[in-house]
Design a protein around this motif. Structure first.
Motif, PDB file in Angstrom:
ATOM      1  N   CYS A  43       0.829  -1.202   0.000  1.00  0.00           N
ATOM      2  CA  CYS A  43       0.000   0.000   0.000  1.00  0.00           C
ATOM      3  C   CYS A  43       0.871   1.263   0.000  1.00  0.00           C
ATOM      4  CB  CYS A  43      -0.904  -0.008   1.227  1.00  0.00           C
ATOM      5  SG  CYS A  43      -2.033   1.388   1.293  1.00  0.00           S
ATOM      6  N   HIS A  85       0.109   4.023   1.261  1.00  0.00           N
ATOM      7  CA  HIS A  85      -0.116   4.832   2.455  1.00  0.00           C
ATOM      8  C   HIS A  85       0.995   4.565   3.466  1.00  0.00           C
ATOM      9  CE1 HIS A  85      -2.698   5.815   6.213  1.00  0.00           C
ATOM     10  NE2 HIS A  85      -2.127   6.914   5.764  1.00  0.00           N
ATOM     11  N   LEU A  86       0.878   3.488   4.219  1.00  0.00           N
ATOM     12  CA  LEU A  86       1.882   3.193   5.247  1.00  0.00           C
ATOM     13  C   LEU A  86       2.556   1.845   5.032  1.00  0.00           C
ATOM     14  CD1 LEU A  86       0.032   4.548   8.418  1.00  0.00           C
ATOM     15  CD2 LEU A  86       1.802   5.662   7.061  1.00  0.00           C
ATOM     16  N   GLY A  87       2.382   1.281   3.870  1.00  0.00           N
ATOM     17  CA  GLY A  87       3.161   0.101   3.520  1.00  0.00           C
ATOM     18  C   GLY A  87       2.593  -1.246   3.924  1.00  0.00           C
ATOM     19  N   CYS A  88       1.318  -1.319   4.244  1.00  0.00           N
ATOM     20  CA  CYS A  88       0.732  -2.627   4.558  1.00  0.00           C
ATOM     21  C   CYS A  88       0.671  -3.484   3.297  1.00  0.00           C
ATOM     22  CB  CYS A  88      -0.679  -2.449   5.124  1.00  0.00           C
ATOM     23  SG  CYS A  88      -0.680  -1.714   6.769  1.00  0.00           S
ATOM     24  N   CYS A 145      -6.351  -3.047   1.046  1.00  0.00           N
ATOM     25  CA  CYS A 145      -5.431  -2.818   2.151  1.00  0.00           C
ATOM     26  C   CYS A 145      -6.188  -3.081   3.445  1.00  0.00           C
ATOM     27  CB  CYS A 145      -4.900  -1.386   2.133  1.00  0.00           C
ATOM     28  SG  CYS A 145      -3.783  -1.111   3.525  1.00  0.00           S
ATOM     29  N   CYS A 195      -5.299  -2.332   6.405  1.00  0.00           N
ATOM     30  CA  CYS A 195      -4.977  -1.386   7.484  1.00  0.00           C
ATOM     31  C   CYS A 195      -5.982  -0.236   7.587  1.00  0.00           C
ATOM     32  CB  CYS A 195      -3.571  -0.851   7.302  1.00  0.00           C
ATOM     33  SG  CYS A 195      -2.340  -2.155   7.488  1.00  0.00           S
ATOM     34  N   HIS A 196      -6.316   0.377   6.467  1.00  0.00           N
ATOM     35  CA  HIS A 196      -7.218   1.539   6.532  1.00  0.00           C
ATOM     36  C   HIS A 196      -8.276   1.491   5.435  1.00  0.00           C
ATOM     37  CE1 HIS A 196      -3.264   2.844   8.279  1.00  0.00           C
ATOM     38  NE2 HIS A 196      -4.091   3.060   9.287  1.00  0.00           N
ATOM     39  N   THR A 254      -8.600   0.653   2.235  1.00  0.00           N
ATOM     40  CA  THR A 254      -8.349   1.256   0.931  1.00  0.00           C
ATOM     41  C   THR A 254      -8.312   0.136  -0.110  1.00  0.00           C
ATOM     42  OG1 THR A 254      -7.163   3.144   1.830  1.00  0.00           O
ATOM     43  CG2 THR A 254      -6.551   2.473  -0.380  1.00  0.00           C
ATOM     44  N   LEU A 294      -9.310   8.050   3.731  1.00  0.00           N
ATOM     45  CA  LEU A 294      -8.241   8.891   4.281  1.00  0.00           C
ATOM     46  C   LEU A 294      -8.502  10.350   3.919  1.00  0.00           C
ATOM     47  CD1 LEU A 294      -5.418   6.484   3.182  1.00  0.00           C
ATOM     48  CD2 LEU A 294      -6.179   6.880   5.521  1.00  0.00           C
ATOM     49  N   LEU A 310      -4.492   8.551  -2.113  1.00  0.00           N
ATOM     50  CA  LEU A 310      -3.146   7.977  -2.168  1.00  0.00           C
ATOM     51  C   LEU A 310      -2.650   7.906  -3.601  1.00  0.00           C
ATOM     52  CD1 LEU A 310      -3.676   4.923   0.202  1.00  0.00           C
ATOM     53  CD2 LEU A 310      -2.761   7.171   0.765  1.00  0.00           C
TER      54      LEU A 310
END
Ligand code: FES
Length: 103
Positions: A38, A40-43, A56, A58-59, A61, A74, A78
């Motif tokens: 991802c 965003h934060l790399g998940c 994703c 995590c959030h 997406t 978000l 992204l």
């Protein structure tokens, strides 16, 4: 990476080249490979084969198999997923990835 026969029209396969992970898909006769991380934060993204998208966890997406952002919750959209060069040689799917990690 894998045999062409294993990636029929409409098919999707995950790959792990050590330095990068991603997914390669065949649609309209074309192969496309995108990062499985991802932006965003790399998940790590998970394939939803029925919906033909990358989610994703995590959030919440989602990205298209082409790498475009499909939906997110978000504050700002992204970046699309990085794409890798991919080709078929002698019945084998080959993905070319940079030597370092990709965001
Ligand atoms: S890490 Fe994927 S949306 Fe936040």
């Amino acid at each position: 990476m894998s045999a062409s026969a294993d990636l029929a029209e409409g098919g999707v396969q995950g790959f792990d080249l050590g330095t990068v992970v991603g997914f390669v898909a065949r649609a309209g006769g074309q192969l496309r490979a995108v990062s499985g991380v991802c932006t965003h934060l790399g998940c790590r993204l998970a394939l939803d084969s029925a919906a033909r998208r990358l989610d994703c966890p995590c959030h919440r997406t989602s990205f298209a198999l082409s790498g475009e952002l499909l939906r997110h919750q978000l504050p700002a959209p992204l970046a699309a997923l990085p794409q890798f060069e991919v080709r078929e040689v002698h019945g084998e799917v080959q993905v070319y990835a940079p030597p370092g990690p990709v965001a």
